[in-house]
Design a protein around this motif. Sequence first.
Motif, PDB file in Angstrom:
ATOM      1  N   ASP A 145      -7.205   9.082  -8.427  1.00 48.37           N
ATOM      2  CA  ASP A 145      -5.776   9.259  -8.656  1.00 48.37           C
ATOM      3  C   ASP A 145      -5.250  10.320  -7.685  1.00 48.37           C
ATOM      4  N   CYS A 146      -3.936  10.493  -7.661  1.00 46.56           N
ATOM      5  CA  CYS A 146      -3.337  11.416  -6.684  1.00 46.56           C
ATOM      6  C   CYS A 146      -3.863  12.834  -6.868  1.00 46.56           C
ATOM      7  N   ASN A 147      -4.028  13.222  -8.121  1.00 41.06           N
ATOM      8  CA  ASN A 147      -4.461  14.595  -8.363  1.00 41.06           C
ATOM      9  C   ASN A 147      -5.873  14.821  -7.811  1.00 41.06           C
ATOM     10  N   THR A 148      -6.761  13.854  -8.017  1.00 34.06           N
ATOM     11  CA  THR A 148      -8.132  13.967  -7.486  1.00 34.06           C
ATOM     12  C   THR A 148      -8.072  14.050  -5.961  1.00 34.06           C
ATOM     13  N   ILE A 149      -7.233  13.210  -5.372  1.00 28.04           N
ATOM     14  CA  ILE A 149      -7.108  13.213  -3.909  1.00 28.04           C
ATOM     15  C   ILE A 149      -6.623  14.581  -3.433  1.00 28.04           C
ATOM     16  N   LEU A 150      -5.665  15.131  -4.152  1.00 29.63           N
ATOM     17  CA  LEU A 150      -5.090  16.422  -3.729  1.00 29.63           C
ATOM     18  C   LEU A 150      -6.050  17.589  -3.992  1.00 29.63           C
TER      19      LEU A 150
ATOM     20  N   GLY B  95      -7.166  12.033   1.958  1.00 26.63           N
ATOM     21  CA  GLY B  95      -6.150  12.969   1.476  1.00 26.63           C
ATOM     22  C   GLY B  95      -4.820  12.273   1.235  1.00 26.63           C
ATOM     23  N   CYS B  96      -3.794  13.085   1.006  1.00 23.16           N
ATOM     24  CA  CYS B  96      -2.439  12.559   0.776  1.00 23.16           C
ATOM     25  C   CYS B  96      -1.591  12.895   1.996  1.00 23.16           C
ATOM     26  N   PRO B  97      -1.089  11.885   2.707  1.00 29.32           N
ATOM     27  CA  PRO B  97      -0.321  12.158   3.938  1.00 29.32           C
ATOM     28  C   PRO B  97       0.892  13.054   3.705  1.00 29.32           C
ATOM     29  N   TYR B  98       1.472  13.009   2.478  1.00 32.58           N
ATOM     30  CA  TYR B  98       2.642  13.868   2.238  1.00 32.58           C
ATOM     31  C   TYR B  98       2.255  15.343   2.320  1.00 32.58           C
ATOM     32  N   ARG B  99       0.989  15.638   2.061  1.00 28.58           N
ATOM     33  CA  ARG B  99       0.519  17.016   2.207  1.00 28.58           C
ATOM     34  C   ARG B  99      -0.144  17.230   3.560  1.00 28.58           C
TER      35      ARG B  99
ATOM     36  N   TYR C 206       0.830  -1.212   0.000  1.00 27.51           N
ATOM     37  CA  TYR C 206       0.000   0.000   0.000  1.00 27.51           C
ATOM     38  C   TYR C 206       0.864   1.262   0.000  1.00 27.51           C
ATOM     39  N   PRO C 207       0.428   2.299  -0.714  1.00 19.93           N
ATOM     40  CA  PRO C 207       1.079   3.603  -0.532  1.00 19.93           C
ATOM     41  C   PRO C 207       0.664   4.175   0.808  1.00 19.93           C
ATOM     42  N   LEU C 208       1.338   5.229   1.208  1.00 23.36           N
ATOM     43  CA  LEU C 208       1.094   5.754   2.556  1.00 23.36           C
ATOM     44  C   LEU C 208      -0.359   6.196   2.755  1.00 23.36           C
ATOM     45  N   CYS C 209      -0.998   6.749   1.716  1.00 24.01           N
ATOM     46  CA  CYS C 209      -2.386   7.207   1.885  1.00 24.01           C
ATOM     47  C   CYS C 209      -3.287   6.039   2.272  1.00 24.01           C
ATOM     48  N   ALA C 210      -3.088   4.880   1.635  1.00 23.06           N
ATOM     49  CA  ALA C 210      -3.950   3.734   1.908  1.00 23.06           C
ATOM     50  C   ALA C 210      -3.635   3.119   3.275  1.00 23.06           C
TER      51      ALA C 210
ATOM     52  N   HIS D  14      -0.848   7.620  -8.990  1.00 21.25           N
ATOM     53  CA  HIS D  14      -2.081   6.958  -8.574  1.00 21.25           C
ATOM     54  C   HIS D  14      -1.757   5.950  -7.459  1.00 21.25           C
ATOM     55  N   PRO D  15      -2.545   5.934  -6.378  1.00 20.25           N
ATOM     56  CA  PRO D  15      -2.272   4.949  -5.316  1.00 20.25           C
ATOM     57  C   PRO D  15      -2.278   3.520  -5.841  1.00 20.25           C
ATOM     58  N   ASN D  16      -3.158   3.226  -6.807  1.00 20.89           N
ATOM     59  CA  ASN D  16      -3.211   1.856  -7.323  1.00 20.89           C
ATOM     60  C   ASN D  16      -2.031   1.531  -8.221  1.00 20.89           C
TER      61      ASN D  16
ATOM     62  N   GLU E  44       5.672  19.081  -3.708  1.00 19.89           N
ATOM     63  CA  GLU E  44       5.815  18.036  -4.734  1.00 19.89           C
ATOM     64  C   GLU E  44       5.477  16.696  -4.083  1.00 19.89           C
ATOM     65  N   TYR E  45       4.176  16.472  -3.834  1.00 22.17           N
ATOM     66  CA  TYR E  45       3.789  15.310  -3.027  1.00 22.17           C
ATOM     67  C   TYR E  45       3.968  13.987  -3.787  1.00 22.17           C
ATOM     68  N   THR E  46       3.631  14.000  -5.083  1.00 21.62           N
ATOM     69  CA  THR E  46       3.774  12.734  -5.824  1.00 21.62           C
ATOM     70  C   THR E  46       5.249  12.398  -6.044  1.00 21.62           C
ATOM     71  N   ILE E  47       6.083  13.434  -6.102  1.00 21.25           N
ATOM     72  CA  ILE E  47       7.527  13.169  -6.222  1.00 21.25           C
ATOM     73  C   ILE E  47       8.023  12.520  -4.919  1.00 21.25           C
ATOM     74  N   ALA E  48       7.554  13.073  -3.777  1.00 21.45           N
ATOM     75  CA  ALA E  48       7.945  12.493  -2.484  1.00 21.45           C
ATOM     76  C   ALA E  48       7.528  11.026  -2.434  1.00 21.45           C
ATOM     77  N   CYS E  49       6.317  10.746  -2.898  1.00 22.21           N
ATOM     78  CA  CYS E  49       5.788   9.379  -2.864  1.00 22.21           C
ATOM     79  C   CYS E  49       6.603   8.475  -3.793  1.00 22.21           C
ATOM     80  N   THR E  50       6.970   9.001  -4.963  1.00 21.10           N
ATOM     81  CA  THR E  50       7.774   8.219  -5.908  1.00 21.10           C
ATOM     82  C   THR E  50       9.134   7.900  -5.290  1.00 21.10           C
TER      83      THR E  50
HETATM   84 FE1  SF4 Z   1      -1.277   8.342  -2.080  1.00 23.32          FE
HETATM   85 FE2  SF4 Z   1      -0.672   9.658  -4.313  1.00 23.32          FE
HETATM   86 FE3  SF4 Z   1      -0.196  10.756  -1.911  1.00 23.32          FE
HETATM   87 FE4  SF4 Z   1       1.262   8.694  -2.765  1.00 23.32          FE
HETATM   88  S1  SF4 Z   1       1.164  10.746  -3.665  1.00 23.32           S
HETATM   89  S2  SF4 Z   1       0.386   8.935  -0.729  1.00 23.32           S
HETATM   90  S3  SF4 Z   1      -0.246   7.519  -3.863  1.00 23.32           S
HETATM   91  S4  SF4 Z   1      -2.186  10.259  -2.769  1.00 23.32           S
END
Ligand code: SF4
Length: 513
Positions: free
Chosen positions: A405-410, A422-426, A322-326, A489-491, A459-465
């Motif tokens: 997807d991440c953008n919708t979540i953000l 939400g996105c934990p990185y934010r 799971y990614p951190l959000c899930a 995308h979390p999936n 840059e939350y998706t970059i952090a996640c990547t």
């Molecule tokens: Fe989830 Fe996307 Fe945030 Fe990663 S960047 S934690 S996949 S919402």
Amino acid sequence: MFRQTKRRTAGRRNFEDVASYADASASVYPSRLSFYDAPPLEEITLEEFESWAIDRLKILIEIESCLVRSKALRDIEAIVKPLLLKFLPLTPSSGAVSDAAIMAERRKDYYSHYTLRLVFCRTDELRKKFIKNESTLFKIRYNMLQPREQQEFVALYTGKLAWEYISKEEKLDKCDDLYAASGATIKTVLTVEQAGDPNFSLTAEQLKLHIRTKETFIRLPFEKVPNLVALRQVYMSQGYAYIPSMLQVSLLAGVFSEQLAHALLKTFQAIPRLEEDDRLLPLLNNLSKSFANVQYDNFGDLANASDINAISISTTQINKHYPLCASHLQRNMKHNSHLKYEGRQQFGLFLKGIGLNVDEALKFWQHEFTKNAKMNVDTFNKEYKYNIRHIYGLEGGRINYKPYDCNTILLKRRPQKGEYHGCPYRDMPLDSLVSSLGEMGIKDQHDINGIVEDVNRNEYTIACTKVFEITHKQQMERSTKPENLHITHPNLYFDRSRQLERNEAKPVVAGTG
Ligand code: SF4
């Protein structure tokens, strides 16, 4: 490329004469690489207009992600080349592929570039981003050309570049001077290229041999390269600077960036005249929102989801992907035996995306909500069953909703107290985020600082990547087919993580020789 008036059907015959199209295109697209200095004039359909731009966007997003993660050009090339083959191939001219097919590829490349100019000319920030990414793409493509094609490309733009390749005889004649001025630079680049080989070393004689036999030099007026002259990296003679091949690509990319910056400003000034067209604007607006949001919709590879059920999704075997959000949603749901509406939507759709079917989903949610007797099954059925079935398109408008997807979540409302979507990185306080990173096994201070820097830059998706890369480093290194995609995308995070694990589990087939 498009008309400003709304004539929608005339001109279709332009698509029909394929033979004359191939002939005309050969003069419009004479090379695999281009400075894109004349706007395309043929007609294309709206579908092509949009889908070609999206394909190019997928590549630029990867490049952007790599640049933000400070990857070297060599690493970016390794990541981007497979995507180029998939989304924007540019086949070299040869008897194997028809001229019409080659021209069609170049046409797509050309139009997609111009469409994205319209999308990313609107603000200074977008222009800078576009120039940076397109220039990197230009470098990658230049390096993919055969030496002969590189020389043909330079010859094509000889008026613009004032470059001239020196002859073999002149190179041999000046070999000692070229070695003295540029030898160190050439050696550094060759050493970097062989970084994987611990035994690599280069003596002065070997370096001279390389210059004599392999290196190509161009000559151009020294005032065109003041930086290289100031750094004493190039040989100078009679008002000309002599540039080795490894510095040529940066020079070309500099010319490309400068020209693109100028063109983007002109496009921006022309936009008001375009804004009367009610077909293109919505497309352009959509594309401009997409820079960090190319859709991932490869959900529910159900052949690989046979082990996803109400029980397994609470096991480490599945949770570790799971990614951190899930994992943040799941942890808090288990802790509170409850999750508020936005969290249920985000997590419920994520679980649907990983392959949890509706019956198993109902079992899972019911068990979690009723497990500590704060709620009984009747209340769950009355208040929450509908919501879960709705997620699966079995109630209400019966829409088959896709995982966010991440953008919708953000873009959604930030979580309030007692909410965990939400996105934990934010959305997580920094100290909680750092401790969550620790739980994921990220302990190295340098890694943590890098992730926190991305978070501070929004840059939350970059952090996640980055987190994905750190936590899957060894698997990615061992993988014969490393997929180094930016997480949008979390999936996608979940599927990539499982795929890497599956690759490892595959039995190694013994060689027959
Ligand atoms: Fe989830 Fe996307 Fe945030 Fe990663 S960047 S934690 S996949 S919402």
